[in-house]
Write an enzyme that holds these catalytic residues in place. Structure first.
Site, PDB file in Angstrom:
ATOM      1  N   ASN A  22      12.429 -10.968  -3.466  1.00 31.24           N
ATOM      2  CA  ASN A  22      13.313 -10.700  -2.324  1.00 31.24           C
ATOM      3  C   ASN A  22      14.762 -11.133  -2.557  1.00 31.24           C
ATOM      4  O   ASN A  22      15.683 -10.478  -2.094  1.00 31.24           O
ATOM      5  CB  ASN A  22      12.756 -11.316  -1.036  1.00 31.24           C
ATOM      6  CG  ASN A  22      12.564 -12.806  -1.124  1.00 31.24           C
ATOM      7  OD1 ASN A  22      12.207 -13.348  -2.177  1.00 31.24           O
ATOM      8  ND2 ASN A  22      12.781 -13.503  -0.023  1.00 31.24           N
ATOM      9  N   GLU A 119       7.944 -23.322  -3.022  1.00 31.50           N
ATOM     10  CA  GLU A 119       8.613 -22.857  -1.811  1.00 31.50           C
ATOM     11  C   GLU A 119       7.799 -21.684  -1.288  1.00 31.50           C
ATOM     12  O   GLU A 119       7.765 -20.610  -1.900  1.00 31.50           O
ATOM     13  CB  GLU A 119      10.049 -22.423  -2.064  1.00 31.50           C
ATOM     14  CG  GLU A 119      10.760 -22.086  -0.756  1.00 31.50           C
ATOM     15  CD  GLU A 119      12.021 -21.283  -0.927  1.00 31.50           C
ATOM     16  OE1 GLU A 119      12.265 -20.390  -0.079  1.00 31.50           O
ATOM     17  OE2 GLU A 119      12.757 -21.524  -1.901  1.00 31.50           O
ATOM     18  N   CYS A 153      12.675 -16.028   3.269  1.00 26.89           N
ATOM     19  CA  CYS A 153      11.766 -17.123   3.624  1.00 26.89           C
ATOM     20  C   CYS A 153      12.309 -17.942   4.781  1.00 26.89           C
ATOM     21  O   CYS A 153      11.540 -18.548   5.529  1.00 26.89           O
ATOM     22  CB  CYS A 153      11.511 -18.013   2.402  1.00 26.89           C
ATOM     23  SG  CYS A 153      13.008 -18.634   1.624  1.00 26.89           S
TER      24      CYS A 153
END
Length: 351
Positions: A22, A119, A153
């Protein structure tokens, strides 16, 4: 007197970076460059959707005359990645991706005593207090919700608004959202692009449909966005009200252009709802009261607390998460330290 004592930081060895699609350059560079600066070698495994990014990193290292062997870009499937981790030949794994994939990384590292930085997912909340600058909050939260089509995120996925300003906030939020232009990212007029796959859009459409069946109200008409075709990766932005935490759209990471907005009666209710999540990556508070933002921030289970901004990485601050948003740190001096090991020197030079 007679002693010299200090702590030296030494490289770990080899760092495996497993990067997502992303933000394919930014997320990878956050570990690659600090790892190399710390004296480590790096293996990059990039996402299957963004393999060219890995090749461009390799070319950049070649042009920079990086010594041979310090950086390798490898094309790996999940099994091969797990085999490298299990081999004991890497000393640190830094992964950005889903919770399930993060669990697979931890499983592969079991018994190897590796450093594992993860993450993972997010369901980042925002709280708009009654004293917030309304225009500023609306503009920034719309952008924080729909930037990169929500595929971030730390995207804002749920918003709690003081009940006194809830109606006007929602009205202005929906009005600004309707101004997006959904289309091909190569078209200069486009301000909202597609999701990564039709399957990703299918998941978000399912969340929206389930919420509507459970009593939510949609404020955006998808038919106003002609590119939104069922079965495609193109999905209109959606703003939902009359939502609750019994709905998937308020619990599970959407990773798409949808946000739910709820009214709250107090700071205490807002904090309780913000913390009612399996995730904790970032959270934002919108207020003109700095002391209140700091006080409330101390009560939120999250890695980063924002005041009057959101969806932003500051290289000077630690990027980290709690709960299912992961473990470990990138960015800041703390992120650098995670890529080195401490060695203490305790030298008695006068005997």
């Amino acid at each position: 007197a007679g002693f010299r004592r200090y702590i030296k930081r030494e490289p770990l060895g080899t760092v495996l970076v497993v990067a997502p699609w992303n933000y394919p350059y930014l997320t990878a560079v956050n570990t690659i460059i600090p790892a190399l600066m710390a004296g480590n070698s790096v293996i990059l495994k990039h996402a299957s959707q963004t393999l060219l990014v890995g090749e461009r990193f390799a070319e950049a290292m070649r042009r920079a005359s990086l010594p041979d062997g310090l950086f390798h870009n490898l094309l790996l499937d999940h099994r091969q990645t797990a085999a490298i981790i299990d081999s004991g030949r890497v000393q640190q794994v830094n992964f950005t991706g889903s919770v399930d994939a993060g669990k697979a990384m931890e499983s592969a590292a079991t018994g190897r005593f590796l450093g594992v930085g993860l993450e993972l997912g997010g369901k980042d909340p925002a709280y708009v207090r009654a004293d917030a600058n309304l225009e500023h909050a609306v503009e920034n939260l719309v952008d924080g919700s729909f930037f990169n089509s929500g595929q971030s995120c730390c995207a804002v996925e749920r918003i709690y608004v003081d009940q006194k300003i809830f109606p006007v906030f929602v009205e202005r939020f929906a009005e600004l959202t309707r101004q997006y232009v959904l289309g091909n990212p190569l078209d200069e007029a486009t301000t909202l692009g597609p999701l990564v796959t039709p399957g990703a859009a299918f998941f978000v459409r399912g969340q929206i449909a389930e919420a509507l069946a459970q009593g939510a109200t949609a404020l955006i008409d998808p038919q106003a966005f002609t590119a939104d075709v069922p079965g495609s990766a193109y999905l209109a932005p959606q703003v939902l009200v009359d939502v609750s935490h019994q709905m998937s759209v308020m619990r599970d990471e959407s990773f798409g252009p949808v946000v739910g907005i709820m009214p709250v009666a107090s700071d205490e209710e807002a904090i309780a709802l913000m913390n009612d999540s399996e995730f904790g990556l970032s959270a934002s508070i919108w207020t003109q009261d700095l002391a209140a933002a700091e006080r409330l921030g101390n009560e939120i289970a999250t890695g980063t607390v924002f005041m009057n901004r959101c969806d932003y990485l500051d290289p000077a601050l630690a990027w980290t998460g709690v709960k299912n948003s992961g473990r470990g740190v990138t960015l800041s001096p703390l992120g650098y330290e995670h890529l080195t090991r401490a060695k203490s020197f305790h030298l008695r030079h006068e005997v």
